[in-house]
Design a protein around this motif. Structure first.
Motif, PDB file in Angstrom:
ATOM      1  N   SER A 135       0.821  -1.212   0.000  1.00 24.63           N
ATOM      2  CA  SER A 135       0.000   0.000   0.000  1.00 24.63           C
ATOM      3  C   SER A 135       0.852   1.259   0.000  1.00 24.63           C
ATOM      4  O   SER A 135       0.455   2.288  -0.545  1.00 24.63           O
ATOM      5  CB  SER A 135      -0.916   0.012   1.235  1.00 24.63           C
ATOM      6  N   ILE A 136       2.021   1.176   0.610  1.00 27.34           N
ATOM      7  CA  ILE A 136       2.930   2.323   0.664  1.00 27.34           C
ATOM      8  C   ILE A 136       3.746   2.439  -0.615  1.00 27.34           C
ATOM      9  O   ILE A 136       3.846   3.512  -1.217  1.00 27.34           O
ATOM     10  CB  ILE A 136       3.863   2.199   1.888  1.00 27.34           C
ATOM     11  N   ASP A 137       4.323   1.331  -1.067  1.00 21.64           N
ATOM     12  CA  ASP A 137       5.330   1.369  -2.129  1.00 21.64           C
ATOM     13  C   ASP A 137       4.747   1.381  -3.536  1.00 21.64           C
ATOM     14  O   ASP A 137       5.341   1.943  -4.450  1.00 21.64           O
ATOM     15  CB  ASP A 137       6.279   0.169  -2.004  1.00 21.64           C
ATOM     16  N   MET A 138       3.598   0.757  -3.718  1.00 20.25           N
ATOM     17  CA  MET A 138       3.106   0.534  -5.072  1.00 20.25           C
ATOM     18  C   MET A 138       2.675   1.825  -5.756  1.00 20.25           C
ATOM     19  O   MET A 138       2.740   1.940  -6.984  1.00 20.25           O
ATOM     20  CB  MET A 138       1.951  -0.465  -5.045  1.00 20.25           C
ATOM     21  N   ILE A 176     -10.460  -3.178   1.382  1.00 23.15           N
ATOM     22  CA  ILE A 176     -10.863  -3.321  -0.027  1.00 23.15           C
ATOM     23  C   ILE A 176     -11.765  -2.166  -0.442  1.00 23.15           C
ATOM     24  O   ILE A 176     -11.585  -1.563  -1.516  1.00 23.15           O
ATOM     25  CB  ILE A 176     -11.562  -4.681  -0.237  1.00 23.15           C
ATOM     26  N   ALA A 177     -12.749  -1.833   0.404  1.00 20.80           N
ATOM     27  CA  ALA A 177     -13.666  -0.726   0.077  1.00 20.80           C
ATOM     28  C   ALA A 177     -12.922   0.605  -0.023  1.00 20.80           C
ATOM     29  O   ALA A 177     -13.166   1.403  -0.945  1.00 20.80           O
ATOM     30  CB  ALA A 177     -14.765  -0.642   1.144  1.00 20.80           C
ATOM     31  N   ALA A 178     -11.985   0.852   0.919  1.00 19.69           N
ATOM     32  CA  ALA A 178     -11.232   2.112   0.903  1.00 19.69           C
ATOM     33  C   ALA A 178     -10.288   2.186  -0.292  1.00 19.69           C
ATOM     34  O   ALA A 178     -10.054   3.275  -0.839  1.00 19.69           O
ATOM     35  CB  ALA A 178     -10.448   2.271   2.206  1.00 19.69           C
ATOM     36  N   SER A 179      -9.733   1.050  -0.717  1.00 21.16           N
ATOM     37  CA  SER A 179      -8.854   1.041  -1.889  1.00 21.16           C
ATOM     38  C   SER A 179      -9.621   1.476  -3.136  1.00 21.16           C
ATOM     39  O   SER A 179      -9.107   2.228  -3.975  1.00 21.16           O
ATOM     40  CB  SER A 179      -8.266  -0.361  -2.104  1.00 21.16           C
ATOM     41  N   ILE A 180     -10.860   1.001  -3.255  1.00 25.37           N
ATOM     42  CA  ILE A 180     -11.699   1.421  -4.376  1.00 25.37           C
ATOM     43  C   ILE A 180     -11.977   2.919  -4.270  1.00 25.37           C
ATOM     44  O   ILE A 180     -11.980   3.649  -5.272  1.00 25.37           O
ATOM     45  CB  ILE A 180     -12.997   0.604  -4.406  1.00 25.37           C
ATOM     46  N   GLY A 181     -12.194   3.412  -3.041  1.00 23.06           N
ATOM     47  CA  GLY A 181     -12.388   4.848  -2.829  1.00 23.06           C
ATOM     48  C   GLY A 181     -11.176   5.660  -3.256  1.00 23.06           C
ATOM     49  O   GLY A 181     -11.313   6.741  -3.858  1.00 23.06           O
ATOM     50  N   CYS A 182      -9.971   5.160  -2.967  1.00 21.23           N
ATOM     51  CA  CYS A 182      -8.738   5.838  -3.404  1.00 21.23           C
ATOM     52  C   CYS A 182      -8.674   5.924  -4.926  1.00 21.23           C
ATOM     53  O   CYS A 182      -8.270   6.947  -5.489  1.00 21.23           O
ATOM     54  CB  CYS A 182      -7.504   5.088  -2.884  1.00 21.23           C
ATOM     55  N   ALA A 183      -9.078   4.839  -5.582  1.00 25.93           N
ATOM     56  CA  ALA A 183      -9.007   4.805  -7.050  1.00 25.93           C
ATOM     57  C   ALA A 183      -9.873   5.880  -7.685  1.00 25.93           C
ATOM     58  O   ALA A 183      -9.553   6.388  -8.764  1.00 25.93           O
ATOM     59  CB  ALA A 183      -9.413   3.420  -7.557  1.00 25.93           C
ATOM     60  N   PHE A 184     -10.954   6.230  -7.016  1.00 26.85           N
ATOM     61  CA  PHE A 184     -11.887   7.200  -7.593  1.00 26.85           C
ATOM     62  C   PHE A 184     -11.813   8.566  -6.908  1.00 26.85           C
ATOM     63  O   PHE A 184     -12.705   9.397  -7.088  1.00 26.85           O
ATOM     64  CB  PHE A 184     -13.314   6.651  -7.537  1.00 26.85           C
ATOM     65  N   ALA A 215       2.256  11.891 -11.209  1.00 32.22           N
ATOM     66  CA  ALA A 215       1.004  11.805 -11.967  1.00 32.22           C
ATOM     67  C   ALA A 215      -0.191  12.166 -11.097  1.00 32.22           C
ATOM     68  O   ALA A 215      -1.126  12.841 -11.556  1.00 32.22           O
ATOM     69  CB  ALA A 215       0.835  10.387 -12.534  1.00 32.22           C
ATOM     70  N   ILE A 216      -0.182  11.721  -9.841  1.00 34.92           N
ATOM     71  CA  ILE A 216      -1.276  12.060  -8.923  1.00 34.92           C
ATOM     72  C   ILE A 216      -1.322  13.575  -8.702  1.00 34.92           C
ATOM     73  O   ILE A 216      -2.393  14.192  -8.733  1.00 34.92           O
ATOM     74  CB  ILE A 216      -1.108  11.326  -7.580  1.00 34.92           C
ATOM     75  N   ALA A 217      -0.143  14.160  -8.458  1.00 35.03           N
ATOM     76  CA  ALA A 217      -0.071  15.601  -8.218  1.00 35.03           C
ATOM     77  C   ALA A 217      -0.607  16.381  -9.423  1.00 35.03           C
ATOM     78  O   ALA A 217      -1.371  17.351  -9.271  1.00 35.03           O
ATOM     79  CB  ALA A 217       1.369  16.011  -7.915  1.00 35.03           C
ATOM     80  N   GLU A 218      -0.249  15.940 -10.625  1.00 33.62           N
ATOM     81  CA  GLU A 218      -0.712  16.635 -11.830  1.00 33.62           C
ATOM     82  C   GLU A 218      -2.210  16.444 -12.028  1.00 33.62           C
ATOM     83  O   GLU A 218      -2.937  17.397 -12.334  1.00 33.62           O
ATOM     84  CB  GLU A 218       0.053  16.104 -13.045  1.00 33.62           C
ATOM     85  N   THR A 237       1.071   2.422 -13.536  1.00 31.49           N
ATOM     86  CA  THR A 237       0.807   3.858 -13.664  1.00 31.49           C
ATOM     87  C   THR A 237       1.041   4.337 -15.095  1.00 31.49           C
ATOM     88  O   THR A 237       0.238   5.103 -15.648  1.00 31.49           O
ATOM     89  CB  THR A 237       1.691   4.658 -12.694  1.00 31.49           C
ATOM     90  N   ALA A 238       2.147   3.871 -15.687  1.00 29.54           N
ATOM     91  CA  ALA A 238       2.461   4.293 -17.055  1.00 29.54           C
ATOM     92  C   ALA A 238       1.444   3.756 -18.062  1.00 29.54           C
ATOM     93  O   ALA A 238       1.089   4.443 -19.029  1.00 29.54           O
ATOM     94  CB  ALA A 238       3.865   3.825 -17.429  1.00 29.54           C
ATOM     95  N   ALA A 239       0.948   2.525 -17.823  1.00 27.76           N
ATOM     96  CA  ALA A 239       0.058   1.897 -18.800  1.00 27.76           C
ATOM     97  C   ALA A 239      -1.412   2.250 -18.590  1.00 27.76           C
ATOM     98  O   ALA A 239      -2.153   2.466 -19.566  1.00 27.76           O
ATOM     99  CB  ALA A 239       0.229   0.376 -18.750  1.00 27.76           C
ATOM    100  N   PHE A 240      -1.854   2.311 -17.329  1.00 24.87           N
ATOM    101  CA  PHE A 240      -3.284   2.451 -17.048  1.00 24.87           C
ATOM    102  C   PHE A 240      -3.638   3.660 -16.184  1.00 24.87           C
ATOM    103  O   PHE A 240      -4.822   3.926 -15.960  1.00 24.87           O
ATOM    104  CB  PHE A 240      -3.810   1.187 -16.353  1.00 24.87           C
ATOM    105  N   GLY A 241      -2.631   4.367 -15.668  1.00 22.91           N
ATOM    106  CA  GLY A 241      -2.893   5.490 -14.785  1.00 22.91           C
ATOM    107  C   GLY A 241      -2.804   5.081 -13.321  1.00 22.91           C
ATOM    108  O   GLY A 241      -2.912   3.898 -12.978  1.00 22.91           O
ATOM    109  N   TRP A 242      -2.628   6.069 -12.446  1.00 23.52           N
ATOM    110  CA  TRP A 242      -2.412   5.771 -11.034  1.00 23.52           C
ATOM    111  C   TRP A 242      -3.639   5.176 -10.360  1.00 23.52           C
ATOM    112  O   TRP A 242      -3.524   4.446  -9.369  1.00 23.52           O
ATOM    113  CB  TRP A 242      -1.974   7.028 -10.287  1.00 23.52           C
ATOM    114  N   HIS A 243      -4.857   5.442 -10.889  1.00 20.35           N
ATOM    115  CA  HIS A 243      -6.083   4.902 -10.286  1.00 20.35           C
ATOM    116  C   HIS A 243      -6.043   3.375 -10.265  1.00 20.35           C
ATOM    117  O   HIS A 243      -6.536   2.743  -9.314  1.00 20.35           O
ATOM    118  CB  HIS A 243      -7.318   5.357 -11.074  1.00 20.35           C
TER     119      HIS A 243
END
Length: 408
Positions: A23-26, A84-92, A33-36, A156-162
């Motif tokens: 969760s930290i490293d990935m 799992i629920a919070a990870s989906i929340g992070c993605a969006f 990309a997130i900042a932008e 991140t490069a292929a699909f984005g940070w989400h």
């Protein structure tokens, strides 16, 4: 247990322990990309890492009593479901504040795996084996940074940070299934264990009064915070100062993680000749010396990119000598309160990690100096506490051997 069962249990417990490293490293390569995408700065994105560490620190205090009261598995199921629920929340997430909030909830759920894994080591293995088992867990944990940033960089490069957070949710779902079918129960539920605040605080107080727990939790927690300074500062140092790409950063992170993979294996060999407390002293002295060389060299401008990677590698080689032995010694006195002890130790470790991460962000000055100074400060403080606390910890161990200490 058979060798197959031993291997499977270690693999599952190790996987639970990797929830936070992944969760930290990935998502580290995705910081720019997130900042932008969220129209913010990398320093603001770094606060999502700090929020995650704060969440782990707070959440572990919640799960410790729950694991002692309801057994190991039910709180674990609940925590991983929240993750799992919070990870989906992070993605969006569509703002840095939402990302920070979701990361906090993600940590509250994910830390169940960390606490349960340590408590189950104490449940399923004899005290004489715990240092070795913790070394195996540290090995599994250490492998994850070799994989996570590299995979995260390509995702991140292929699909984005989400997509990184959706992958984390999927991995955790697989773990949840494996736990249900293959992980032993460990300590059974204890209906007599009260969850009233006064009783819970009393249990924590009983654990904290133990000199051996206190000394080795402080030593292990503070010394083990050094990699959090590296993790927090490395995206800025490598991708902004040295201008490496997301994929290159992932490979640099993987190379440096080799150091943390090798040292737990060396710890196995040392345990044949030395006690755990002696190995802790050896590791801290080594890291303090390398840390001093690292700080002086960065301040003097001795290191380019390759030089900095080499000295960081040498520093991280000592990390696997302190953490497993400190964990084993801090939890050794406990049976009934193993969950509470594991929660307190983990909470302190991650709380210090959050402070260290925040310190690197606040001290940002466009160089690698804040990162390496904070890393070295952790080992210096750890070794000071080790030498100051050795007398009381040794006296407790002698009293325990003499049967003068009640079981906790």
């Amino acid at each position: 247990m058979t060798r197959k069962q031993y291997f499977l249990i270690i693999l599952i417990l190790g996987s639970l322990s990797t929830i936070s490293p992944f969760s930290i490293d990935m998502y580290l390569p995705g910081f720019p990309a997130i900042a932008e995408d969220l129209n913010t700065t990398i320093s603001k994105v770094q606060l999502s890492l700090t929020a995650y560490l704060i969440g782990i620190s707070a959440g572990q205090l919640l799960y410790g009593p729950l694991l002692d009261r309801f057994g190991r598995k039910y709180p674990l199921y609940a925590g991983l479901g929240i993750y799992i629920a919070a990870s989906i929340g992070c993605a969006f997430a569509d703002s840095p504040d939402m990302l920070i909030a979701m990361r906090f909830l993600q940590a509250i759920g994910g830390c169940a795996g960390m606490v349960a894994a340590q408590a189950l080591v104490r449940d399923l293995f004899p005290v004489s084996e715990t240092a070795k088992v913790f070394s195996w867990l540290i090995l599994v944990i250490a492998v994850s940074p070799m994989i996570a940033p590299t995979v995260g960089g390509y995702i991140t490069a292929a699909f984005g940070w989400h997509a990184v957070f959706l992958v984390l949710a999927g991995i955790t779902l697989v773990m949840l299934i494996a736990i249900f079918f293959f992980l032993p129960e460990g300590k059974q539920a204890d209906p007599g264990m009260s969850l009233k605040p006064k009783a819970v605080l009393g249990n924590f107080y009983a654990v904290m009064r133990n000199p051996q727990f206190l000394v080795y939790t402080l030593v292990g927690g503070i010394a083990s915070a050094a990699p959090f300074a590296y993790i927090s500062g490395s995206p800025e140092v490598f991708m902004k100062i040295y201008k490496v790409s997301e994929q290159e950063y992932g490979w640099i992170f993987a190379v440096l993680s080799v150091a943390m993979v090798g040292s737990p294996q060396f710890n196995h060999l040392l345990l044949r000749k030395l006690r755990s407390d002696q190995i802790i002293r050896l590791g801290l002295v080594y890291q303090t010396l390398i840390g001093a060389l690292m700080v002086i060299g960065v301040y003097a401008g001795w290191y380019g990119l390759v030089g900095l990677i080499i000295v960081l590698f040498l520093f991280l080689l000592g990390q696997g000598l302190t953490a497993p032995n400190a964990s084993a010694l801090s939890l050794a006195p406990f049976s009934k309160f193993a969950g509470s002890a594991s929660a307190l130790a983990g909470s302190f470790r991650m709380g210090i990690g959050a402070l260290v991460s925040g310190a690197v962000s606040l001290l940002h000055n466009g160089t690698a100096l804040p990162m390496v100074v904070v890393m070295t400060s952790c080992t210096v403080l750890g070794i000071l506490i080790y030498f100051i606390g050795q007398g009381s910890a040794a006296n407790y161990r002698n009293a325990e051997l003499a049967g003068a200490v009640p079981e906790l």
